[in-house]
Design a protein around this motif. Structure first.
Motif, PDB file in Angstrom:
ATOM      1  N   GLY A 279      -4.569 -43.743   8.881  1.00 26.88           N
ATOM      2  CA  GLY A 279      -3.399 -43.483   8.058  1.00 26.88           C
ATOM      3  C   GLY A 279      -2.536 -42.425   8.726  1.00 26.88           C
ATOM      4  N   GLY A 280      -1.780 -41.717   7.955  1.00 28.64           N
ATOM      5  CA  GLY A 280      -0.915 -40.676   8.483  1.00 28.64           C
ATOM      6  C   GLY A 280      -0.342 -39.844   7.367  1.00 28.64           C
ATOM      7  N   LEU A 281       0.413 -38.807   7.747  1.00 28.23           N
ATOM      8  CA  LEU A 281       0.997 -37.920   6.751  1.00 28.23           C
ATOM      9  C   LEU A 281       2.024 -38.633   5.879  1.00 28.23           C
ATOM     10  CD1 LEU A 281       1.452 -34.609   8.786  1.00 28.23           C
ATOM     11  CD2 LEU A 281      -0.328 -35.201   7.146  1.00 28.23           C
ATOM     12  N   GLN A 282       2.773 -39.564   6.468  1.00 25.02           N
ATOM     13  CA  GLN A 282       3.767 -40.276   5.683  1.00 25.02           C
ATOM     14  C   GLN A 282       3.111 -41.078   4.560  1.00 25.02           C
ATOM     15  OE1 GLN A 282       6.356 -42.804   7.957  1.00 25.02           O
ATOM     16  NE2 GLN A 282       7.468 -43.558   6.173  1.00 25.02           N
ATOM     17  N   GLU A 283       2.028 -41.750   4.881  1.00 23.87           N
ATOM     18  CA  GLU A 283       1.313 -42.505   3.846  1.00 23.87           C
ATOM     19  C   GLU A 283       0.719 -41.571   2.800  1.00 23.87           C
ATOM     20  OE1 GLU A 283      -2.154 -45.954   3.449  1.00 23.87           O
ATOM     21  OE2 GLU A 283      -2.030 -44.695   5.249  1.00 23.87           O
ATOM     22  N   MET A 284       0.242 -40.408   3.247  1.00 23.99           N
ATOM     23  CA  MET A 284      -0.303 -39.438   2.302  1.00 23.99           C
ATOM     24  C   MET A 284       0.755 -38.982   1.310  1.00 23.99           C
ATOM     25  SD  MET A 284      -1.693 -35.574   2.962  1.00 23.99           S
ATOM     26  CE  MET A 284       0.010 -34.989   2.970  1.00 23.99           C
ATOM     27  N   PHE A 285       1.949 -38.665   1.803  1.00 19.36           N
ATOM     28  CA  PHE A 285       3.022 -38.239   0.904  1.00 19.36           C
ATOM     29  C   PHE A 285       3.392 -39.341  -0.085  1.00 19.36           C
ATOM     30  CE2 PHE A 285       4.280 -35.237   4.488  1.00 19.36           C
ATOM     31  CZ  PHE A 285       3.717 -34.142   3.860  1.00 19.36           C
ATOM     32  N   GLU A 286       3.433 -40.578   0.385  1.00 17.81           N
ATOM     33  CA  GLU A 286       3.799 -41.683  -0.496  1.00 17.81           C
ATOM     34  C   GLU A 286       2.744 -41.936  -1.564  1.00 17.81           C
ATOM     35  OE1 GLU A 286       4.449 -45.014   2.017  1.00 17.81           O
ATOM     36  OE2 GLU A 286       6.332 -44.243   2.870  1.00 17.81           O
ATOM     37  N   LYS A 287       1.472 -41.820  -1.186  1.00 16.56           N
ATOM     38  CA  LYS A 287       0.388 -42.149  -2.104  1.00 16.56           C
ATOM     39  C   LYS A 287      -0.027 -40.981  -2.999  1.00 16.56           C
ATOM     40  CE  LYS A 287      -0.069 -46.339  -0.532  1.00 16.56           C
ATOM     41  NZ  LYS A 287       0.242 -47.530  -1.354  1.00 16.56           N
ATOM     42  N   THR A 288       0.440 -39.794  -2.690  1.00 13.58           N
ATOM     43  CA  THR A 288       0.090 -38.640  -3.520  1.00 13.58           C
ATOM     44  C   THR A 288       1.311 -38.158  -4.307  1.00 13.58           C
ATOM     45  OG1 THR A 288       0.467 -37.199  -1.595  1.00 13.58           O
ATOM     46  CG2 THR A 288      -1.787 -37.910  -2.032  1.00 13.58           C
ATOM     47  N   TYR A 289       2.264 -37.535  -3.631  1.00 13.81           N
ATOM     48  CA  TYR A 289       3.443 -37.028  -4.318  1.00 13.81           C
ATOM     49  C   TYR A 289       4.310 -38.162  -4.862  1.00 13.81           C
ATOM     50  CZ  TYR A 289       2.088 -32.816  -1.789  1.00 13.81           C
ATOM     51  OH  TYR A 289       1.387 -31.756  -1.286  1.00 13.81           O
ATOM     52  N   GLY A 290       4.451 -39.240  -4.079  1.00 17.96           N
ATOM     53  CA  GLY A 290       5.208 -40.384  -4.575  1.00 17.96           C
ATOM     54  C   GLY A 290       4.556 -41.016  -5.788  1.00 17.96           C
ATOM     55  N   PHE A 291       3.230 -41.058  -5.791  1.00 20.82           N
ATOM     56  CA  PHE A 291       2.493 -41.596  -6.933  1.00 20.82           C
ATOM     57  C   PHE A 291       2.704 -40.741  -8.180  1.00 20.82           C
ATOM     58  CE2 PHE A 291      -1.448 -41.832  -9.432  1.00 20.82           C
ATOM     59  CZ  PHE A 291      -1.502 -43.195  -9.683  1.00 20.82           C
ATOM     60  N   ILE A 292       2.784 -39.435  -8.001  1.00 14.56           N
ATOM     61  CA  ILE A 292       2.992 -38.535  -9.138  1.00 14.56           C
ATOM     62  C   ILE A 292       4.399 -38.690  -9.707  1.00 14.56           C
ATOM     63  CG2 ILE A 292       3.163 -36.106  -9.803  1.00 14.56           C
ATOM     64  CD1 ILE A 292       0.986 -35.500  -7.755  1.00 14.56           C
ATOM     65  N   LEU A 293       5.391 -38.757  -8.843  1.00  9.68           N
ATOM     66  CA  LEU A 293       6.783 -38.764  -9.300  1.00  9.68           C
ATOM     67  C   LEU A 293       7.230 -40.120  -9.836  1.00  9.68           C
ATOM     68  CD1 LEU A 293       8.396 -36.643  -6.436  1.00  9.68           C
ATOM     69  CD2 LEU A 293       7.795 -35.893  -8.739  1.00  9.68           C
ATOM     70  N   THR A 294       6.646 -41.205  -9.347  1.00  5.84           N
ATOM     71  CA  THR A 294       7.093 -42.542  -9.755  1.00  5.84           C
ATOM     72  C   THR A 294       6.268 -43.137 -10.891  1.00  5.84           C
ATOM     73  OG1 THR A 294       5.734 -43.528  -8.003  1.00  5.84           O
ATOM     74  CG2 THR A 294       8.046 -43.048  -7.489  1.00  5.84           C
ATOM     75  N   VAL A 295       5.181 -42.503 -11.286  1.00 12.18           N
ATOM     76  CA  VAL A 295       4.357 -42.936 -12.425  1.00 12.18           C
ATOM     77  C   VAL A 295       4.018 -44.428 -12.294  1.00 12.18           C
ATOM     78  CG1 VAL A 295       4.060 -42.709 -14.928  1.00 12.18           C
ATOM     79  CG2 VAL A 295       5.783 -41.334 -13.772  1.00 12.18           C
ATOM     80  N   LYS A 296       3.342 -44.764 -11.203  1.00 14.39           N
ATOM     81  CA  LYS A 296       3.014 -46.160 -10.962  1.00 14.39           C
ATOM     82  C   LYS A 296       1.785 -46.622 -11.743  1.00 14.39           C
ATOM     83  CE  LYS A 296       5.053 -46.395  -6.342  1.00 14.39           C
ATOM     84  NZ  LYS A 296       4.804 -46.677  -4.899  1.00 14.39           N
ATOM     85  N   ASP A 297       0.886 -45.714 -12.028  1.00 13.25           N
ATOM     86  CA  ASP A 297      -0.318 -46.072 -12.782  1.00 13.25           C
ATOM     87  C   ASP A 297      -0.037 -45.913 -14.273  1.00 13.25           C
ATOM     88  OD1 ASP A 297      -2.889 -46.098 -14.066  1.00 13.25           O
ATOM     89  OD2 ASP A 297      -3.789 -45.714 -12.117  1.00 13.25           O
ATOM     90  N   LEU A 298      -0.057 -47.004 -15.003  1.00 13.09           N
ATOM     91  CA  LEU A 298       0.265 -47.001 -16.430  1.00 13.09           C
ATOM     92  C   LEU A 298      -0.980 -47.124 -17.299  1.00 13.09           C
ATOM     93  CD1 LEU A 298       3.464 -49.251 -16.418  1.00 13.09           C
ATOM     94  CD2 LEU A 298       3.291 -46.761 -16.258  1.00 13.09           C
ATOM     95  N   SER A 299      -2.122 -46.742 -16.750  1.00 19.91           N
ATOM     96  CA  SER A 299      -3.332 -46.726 -17.583  1.00 19.91           C
ATOM     97  C   SER A 299      -3.200 -45.636 -18.642  1.00 19.91           C
ATOM     98  CB  SER A 299      -4.566 -46.480 -16.714  1.00 19.91           C
ATOM     99  OG  SER A 299      -4.425 -45.270 -15.992  1.00 19.91           O
ATOM    100  N   PRO A 300      -3.733 -45.853 -19.843  1.00 15.09           N
ATOM    101  CA  PRO A 300      -3.551 -44.887 -20.946  1.00 15.09           C
ATOM    102  C   PRO A 300      -4.098 -43.505 -20.617  1.00 15.09           C
ATOM    103  CG  PRO A 300      -4.373 -46.980 -21.779  1.00 15.09           C
ATOM    104  CD  PRO A 300      -4.443 -47.065 -20.287  1.00 15.09           C
ATOM    105  N   ASN A 301      -3.347 -42.489 -21.005  1.00 15.62           N
ATOM    106  CA  ASN A 301      -3.801 -41.099 -20.918  1.00 15.62           C
ATOM    107  C   ASN A 301      -3.233 -40.350 -22.106  1.00 15.62           C
ATOM    108  OD1 ASN A 301      -1.072 -40.125 -20.138  1.00 15.62           O
ATOM    109  ND2 ASN A 301      -1.511 -41.169 -18.207  1.00 15.62           N
ATOM    110  N   ILE A 302      -3.454 -39.043 -22.148  1.00 15.40           N
ATOM    111  CA  ILE A 302      -3.026 -38.269 -23.321  1.00 15.40           C
ATOM    112  C   ILE A 302      -1.545 -37.912 -23.271  1.00 15.40           C
ATOM    113  CG2 ILE A 302      -5.333 -37.328 -23.628  1.00 15.40           C
ATOM    114  CD1 ILE A 302      -4.313 -34.719 -22.408  1.00 15.40           C
ATOM    115  N   GLY A 303      -0.850 -38.288 -22.208  1.00 19.05           N
ATOM    116  CA  GLY A 303       0.582 -38.039 -22.109  1.00 19.05           C
ATOM    117  C   GLY A 303       1.407 -39.138 -22.760  1.00 19.05           C
ATOM    118  N   VAL A 304       2.700 -39.062 -22.553  1.00 21.54           N
ATOM    119  CA  VAL A 304       3.619 -40.031 -23.164  1.00 21.54           C
ATOM    120  C   VAL A 304       4.313 -40.900 -22.128  1.00 21.54           C
ATOM    121  CG1 VAL A 304       4.039 -38.572 -25.165  1.00 21.54           C
ATOM    122  CG2 VAL A 304       5.502 -38.333 -23.172  1.00 21.54           C
ATOM    123  N   LEU A 305       4.285 -40.518 -20.866  1.00 22.41           N
ATOM    124  CA  LEU A 305       5.050 -41.254 -19.864  1.00 22.41           C
ATOM    125  C   LEU A 305       4.485 -42.641 -19.620  1.00 22.41           C
ATOM    126  CD1 LEU A 305       5.959 -38.554 -17.188  1.00 22.41           C
ATOM    127  CD2 LEU A 305       7.140 -39.204 -19.276  1.00 22.41           C
TER     128      LEU A 305
END
Length: 403
Positions: A279-305
């Motif tokens: 992998g690489g740093l670019q993929e890390m940024f996309e899969k970590t920070y990008g994952f946080i900001l884009t809310v791609k996982d819609l599994s239920p949690n205690i939040g509202v997003l």
């Protein structure tokens, strides 16, 4: 004054954790949305480590979205097995040690806040207020609250990495209160690297380093002193103590910025080495920070997003992503302007806002684990703002109402 039998209660809290880890069996907490999230799940980390061991990118399975550093530290422990115990027992033992270290840092931070408040009162000749203050160590109380908080105990056996994130936040605040720029920078870089949202805590950290842990407006102390002693301080020449009080120092800020740059380069270098050929740093940024900001996982949690973006039309998704993410940023500057004389309380407010508005919240994040101890540390530091002996809730309301 230290709490009697403090060490007995602290050791009992650690022992209780060890009993749950060693003899509690698998409590099936890893699947609970209140405990584990897509970012903190130890099961996902174990899968990412397995992919890395198979010479594949740890992010290729669309399961792991955490730091590569955690893969190197906790990954080998997830592959070990111990007869009669759950598969992540070694990680849980690490979390027990992490909780104890965090509690000791909280204890030291509480004492620093208490001493800073007493120095502020004495600098304005309000020795009576110092003598009348509660003679109990704030740090001891805060650390015990942290150790016996049910949610911090659950994280030790709940198969999530939240204790490490909380430890980095505590290290950051402890270093800032102690005005140790390298330590504060290390905690800030690591907390931001693991969770992204602690990045907004740079303002409280800068204020703690520049002003110190307790720099309330002089007029608040003067009003309290005048109402208590009925003496006009200005007429008696005591106002000269105000000279130089609460001045901002840029030297520790510059040191902090330098160390943030050094630690950031070091963390990025380690990540690039870990992800070399997988992998690489670019993929890390996309899969970590990008994952946080884009809310791609819609599994239920205690939040509202998760529920909101599961229902919203895709056409409006980008717009609402910007709205929800900017909502946190819009609160940063106004709160910093108003609470600049209480930087530790400002950090508490920021952490509370993030815990409510982050994309993947859990009960084991800063909301439940760090709030009680931070709030307890503030109980004495903020008591000078209110008149009388109101509770912690009154103190918060009084502060937010610009008393």
């Amino acid at each position: 004054m230290a709490i009697r039998h403090y060490w007995s209660m602290a050791v009992a809290a650690v022992g209780f954790r060890l009993v749950l880890v060693l003899f509690g069996g698998d409590l099936h907490l890893a699947s609970r949305p209140e405990v584990s999230t897509p970012l903190t799940s130890l099961r996902r980390l174990a899968e990412g480590y397995w992919l890395k061991q198979a010479s594949m990118s740890p992010y290729s399975g669309l399961m792991y979205h955490g730091s590569p550093l955690l893969l190197s530290v906790l990954g080998p422990l997830t592959s070990k097995r111990s007869g009669g115990h759950h598969s992540h027992i070694y990680c849980s033992l690490v979390f027990v040690a992490v909780d104890f270290i965090a509690a000791m840092l909280i204890r030291s931070t509480g004492r620093s806040l208490q001493m800073a408040r007493n120095r502020s009162l004495k600098s304005l000749d309000l020795t009576k207020s110092v003598n009348n203050s509660v003679n109990v160590s704030t740090g001891d109380t805060a650390s015990l609250i942290y150790l016996w908080n049910p949610w911090t105990i659950i994280t030790c056996v709940g198969s999530c990495t939240s204790p490490i994130e909380n430890l980095m936040v505590v290290i950051m605040l402890h270093g800032a209160c102690s005005r140790l720029a390298p330590l504060a920078a290390f905690g800030y870089v690591m907390a931001t690297h693991l969770s992204l949202y602690p990045a907004i805590l740079i303002l409280p950290v800068a204020l703690l380093l520049g002003y110190g842990p307790d720099t309330p407006p002089t007029k608040v102390f003067l009003q309290k002193g005048l109402s208590a002693s009925k003496i006009d301080m200005l007429d008696n020449g005591k106002g000269t103590n105000q000279k130089g009080f609460g001045q901002f120092s840029w030297k520790p800020i510059l040191h902090f910025i330098l160390w943030v740059f050094i630690w950031s380069c070091y963390v990025l270098l380690l990540n690039s080495i870990i992800l070399n050929k997988v992998g690489g740093l670019q993929e890390m940024f996309e899969k970590t920070y990008g994952f946080i900001l884009t809310v791609k996982d819609l599994s239920p949690n205690i939040g509202v997003l998760w529920y909101f973006f599961a229902e919203v039309f895709d056409f409006f998704r980008s717009f609402f992503l910007i709205v929800f993410n900017m909502n946190i940023i819009f609160m940063v500057l106004p709160l910093a302007i108003r609470l600049k004389h209480r930087p530790f309380f400002l950090a508490f407010v920021y952490t509370a806002i993030v815990a409510m508005l982050k994309s993947y919240p859990s009960r084991c994040n800063s909301r439940s684990s760090c709030f009680l101890d931070i709030l307890e540390s503030l109980s004495l530091a903020l008591s000078c703002i209110t008149y009388g002996s109101g509770g912690v809730l009154v103190t918060q309301i009084s502060t937010l109402r610009l008393v």
